[in-house]
Design a protein around this motif. Structure first.
Motif, PDB file in Angstrom:
ATOM      1  N   UNK A  50      -6.069  -3.237 -45.259  1.00  0.00           N
ATOM      2  CA  UNK A  50      -5.093  -2.495 -44.469  1.00  0.00           C
ATOM      3  C   UNK A  50      -3.929  -3.252 -44.102  1.00  0.00           C
ATOM      4  N   UNK A  51      -4.062  -4.665 -43.739  1.00  0.00           N
ATOM      5  CA  UNK A  51      -3.009  -5.265 -43.553  1.00  0.00           C
ATOM      6  C   UNK A  51      -1.999  -5.521 -44.785  1.00  0.00           C
ATOM      7  N   UNK A  52      -2.644  -5.634 -45.973  1.00  0.00           N
ATOM      8  CA  UNK A  52      -1.943  -5.846 -47.328  1.00  0.00           C
ATOM      9  C   UNK A  52      -1.127  -4.660 -47.356  1.00  0.00           C
ATOM     10  N   UNK A  53      -1.769  -3.290 -47.240  1.00  0.00           N
ATOM     11  CA  UNK A  53      -1.477  -1.976 -47.530  1.00  0.00           C
ATOM     12  C   UNK A  53       0.045  -1.705 -46.589  1.00  0.00           C
ATOM     13  N   UNK A  66       6.164   3.159 -39.438  1.00  0.00           N
ATOM     14  CA  UNK A  66       4.799   2.735 -40.032  1.00  0.00           C
ATOM     15  C   UNK A  66       3.743   3.672 -39.741  1.00  0.00           C
ATOM     16  N   UNK A  67       3.755   4.359 -38.454  1.00  0.00           N
ATOM     17  CA  UNK A  67       2.731   5.171 -38.265  1.00  0.00           C
ATOM     18  C   UNK A  67       2.670   6.458 -39.413  1.00  0.00           C
ATOM     19  N   UNK A  68       3.605   6.525 -40.064  1.00  0.00           N
ATOM     20  CA  UNK A  68       3.392   7.659 -41.143  1.00  0.00           C
ATOM     21  C   UNK A  68       2.637   7.504 -42.018  1.00  0.00           C
ATOM     22  N   UNK A  69       2.264   5.952 -42.346  1.00  0.00           N
ATOM     23  CA  UNK A  69       1.432   5.769 -43.441  1.00  0.00           C
ATOM     24  C   UNK A  69      -0.055   6.334 -43.562  1.00  0.00           C
ATOM     25  N   UNK A  70      -0.584   6.566 -42.221  1.00  0.00           N
ATOM     26  CA  UNK A  70      -1.860   7.259 -42.139  1.00  0.00           C
ATOM     27  C   UNK A  70      -1.558   8.653 -42.308  1.00  0.00           C
ATOM     28  N   UNK A  71      -0.591   9.312 -41.951  1.00  0.00           N
ATOM     29  CA  UNK A  71      -0.268  10.750 -42.421  1.00  0.00           C
ATOM     30  C   UNK A  71      -0.175  10.750 -43.969  1.00  0.00           C
ATOM     31  N   UNK A  72       0.252   9.859 -44.585  1.00  0.00           N
ATOM     32  CA  UNK A  72       0.303   9.954 -45.992  1.00  0.00           C
ATOM     33  C   UNK A  72      -0.834   9.694 -46.741  1.00  0.00           C
ATOM     34  N   UNK A  73      -1.804   8.931 -46.249  1.00  0.00           N
ATOM     35  CA  UNK A  73      -3.157   8.749 -46.680  1.00  0.00           C
ATOM     36  C   UNK A  73      -3.801   9.870 -46.411  1.00  0.00           C
ATOM     37  N   UNK A  74      -3.655  10.709 -45.203  1.00  0.00           N
ATOM     38  CA  UNK A  74      -4.548  12.006 -45.202  1.00  0.00           C
ATOM     39  C   UNK A  74      -4.047  12.929 -46.160  1.00  0.00           C
ATOM     40  N   UNK A  75      -2.702  13.066 -46.433  1.00  0.00           N
ATOM     41  CA  UNK A  75      -2.230  14.114 -47.446  1.00  0.00           C
ATOM     42  C   UNK A  75      -2.466  13.613 -48.964  1.00  0.00           C
ATOM     43  N   UNK A  76      -2.829  12.386 -49.139  1.00  0.00           N
ATOM     44  CA  UNK A  76      -3.383  12.152 -50.446  1.00  0.00           C
ATOM     45  C   UNK A  76      -4.760  12.522 -50.530  1.00  0.00           C
TER      46      UNK A  76
END
Length: 529
Positions: A50-53, A66-76
């Motif tokens: 998680x840290x490397x990502x 940085x909180x948008x990363x979680x959103x992008x993961x859900x979209x993928x």
């Protein structure tokens, strides 16, 4: 129940497992988005962290939150769910396509493209039956009940209910066998193994959706028998279920509320409960102005239906000036309803006749009257229309000539009217004495006209059921009052005539039930429950 969440490493594991052909498909799908960066990064990571990502994301997009990363993961994840099943084996791909095709049918139906939706629906259930996926075929029948409530496009030779029960029998046998297998496994499993899965909460024994559909079936049967009072009670029970806010396993419950509320307006009109109808209509308009009703072309179709019901309600109450005002305000909606609605041909044709009658009454609407007559005549011819409303249409064609003293056209119209009755509607004996009166009115003998009118009134006095049919048909033309005026020596009725039939009586408990529902519904649309 335990919440089984995906571990953070799950997305990386799935992306790493993708085949090259699957990667190319996803690559095209997420091109020119940050999802492409995420897909590429996960694919290239030899091990997951998680840290490397998060570090790689910050380096690639230093200005991004940085909180948008979680959103992008859900979209993928969503993209993977949509794309992978279609690439995973021919049989699975077909099942997914059937499901997607069925819901595309729902979407197009919602937009008012009913003809295209019907084709997609038929393809879906045909393919589902072919591969043995009877569950989706049964679900497709539920959707058809919503598309066409009286199954317009299903051949009369096909017994749809028997076919549905046959499908249900196959499904029942399949899942009874599944339950037997599960029971055998429960007896066999080793008691010392840990239980890491929990089933959902206990099933509800209060299946309100099934109750609603059963009540709907009862309503159709009662209306078909013209038992409007009994049908009103059933319809109110349906509406109370819908506004209770119970979660049904169906995505268009809100539309069913709009549909059943529209039906309530129809029943109140048939019962001539004018005061209750006015409250109904006021709440309909309030719901529309508040944005309570669903959107989309299909919802607009129901709005046009409500306007059409309003129009015939005004005709039946002899509020002809108000009906004229409604025509001038909602001409486009009323025209669209008659020509393009999903309602029955008979229901639409009755409204077409009522509009023609109002246009006849006002000489300054001559252009509208001529255009309407030509347009609806062509529509009925294209539909090969053989409902009783066709008889009414021919009668109004005669009445048009009669009211404006066009003697030659009057005789021609009488000939057409009589031929229509002889060819298609001889079983409707109530029209025969009316035809005799029309023949007399098409001539010049006043004594014969009055005698025919008197005989017709005497007939109705002896046959109250036949008189009730003419009273009901006052949504199109006030035949009884027309005949009464002829019998008195008049030629036609004036525009200030008051209706001879007042509001019907309801049992006091049922009337109170209607009032109670309207109060509850008002609270429902205003959010004050």
């Amino acid at each position: 129940m335990r919440d089984f969440r995906m571990p953070s490493i799950a997305l990386w594991r799935v992306v790493r497992s993708l085949e090259d052909v699957e990667m190319r498909t996803l690559w095209r799908r997420v091109a020119h988005t940050r999802l492409r960066w995420l897909l590429h990064t996960l694919r290239q990571m030899p091990t997951y962290s998680d840290e490397a990502l998060r570090k790689a994301y910050k380096e690639a997009f230093p200005q991004a939150d940085g909180r948008l990363l979680r959103v992008y993961k859900q979209q993928l994840w969503k993209v993977l769910l949509e794309e992978l099943p279609l690439r995973h084996g021919e049989n699975l791909a077909l099942e997914v396509q059937i499901w997607q095709q069925l819901w595309l049918s729902v979407l197009l139906w919602q937009r008012g493209l009913g003809d295209i939706a019907e084709v997609l629906w038929y393809r879906s259930i045909s393919q589902a039956v072919e591969v043995g996926w009877y569950e989706i075929a049964l679900w497709g029948l539920s959707l058809l009940e919503l598309y066409e409530r009286d199954f317009h496009y299903i051949s009369k030779e096909q017994d749809v209910s028997a076919w549905a029960m046959e499908i249900f029998r196959h499904i029942k046998e399949r899942y009874e066998a599944t339950a037997e297998k599960i029971s055998a496994l429960e007896d066999y499993r080793l008691s010392h193994l840990p239980r890491i899965r929990e089933l959902p909460l206990p099933l509800s024994h209060n299946n309100q959706w099934a109750l609603y559909l059963r009540l709907y079936a009862q309503l159709i049967q009662k209306v078909r028998k013209r038992q409007f009072v009994e049908g009103l009670d059933t319809l109110l029970n349906m509406l109370f279920i819908l506004i209770q806010g119970v979660d049904f396993p169906f995505m268009y419950v809100h539309f069913h509320l709009m549909l059943s509320y529209t039906n309530l307006g129809i029943v109140l009109t048939n019962l001539r409960k004018w005061a209750l109808y006015e409250k109904w209509y006021a709440l309909w308009e309030e719901g529309w102005s508040r944005g309570f009703w669903p959107k989309g072309e299909r919802a607009l179709m129901l709005r046009r239906a409500a306007i059409a019901i309003r129009f015939t309600n005004l005709v039946r109450q002899y509020k002809w000036y108000q009906a004229r005002q409604l025509w001038e305000k909602e001409k486009e909606a009323l025209t669209h309803f008659v020509l393009h609605s999903h309602e029955t041909l008979s229901f639409r044709a009755n409204r077409a006749c009522a509009i023609y009658f109002i246009l006849i009454l006002f000489p300054d609407l001559k252009l509208d009257r001529i255009q309407w007559r030509i347009r609806i005549s062509q529509w009925m011819e294209n539909q090969k229309f053989r409902e009783i409303a066709f008889m009414w249409w021919e009668f109004l064609f005669w009445y048009d000539a009669y009211r404006y003293r066009q003697q030659h056209r009057m005789r021609y119209a009488y000939k057409k009217l009589r031929q229509c009755w002889q060819k298609y509607f001889r079983e409707h004996e109530r029209w025969q004495p009316v035809l005799r009166l029309v023949r007399a009115l098409s001539g010049a003998l006043c004594r014969t006209q009055r005698r025919r009118a008197s005989l017709l009134l005497q007939r109705w006095a002896k046959l109250p059921e036949e008189r009730q049919r003419w009273e009901f048909d006052a949504i199109i033309f006030p035949m009884i009052d027309f005949v009464k005026n002829i019998e008195k020596g008049g030629r036609d009725f004036d525009l200030n005539l008051l209706p001879s039939v007042d509001s019907a009586s309801l049992p006091q408990p049922l009337e109170e039930k209607v009032e109670h529902f309207l109060e509850r519904f008002a609270q429902h649309i205003r959010g004050t429950r």
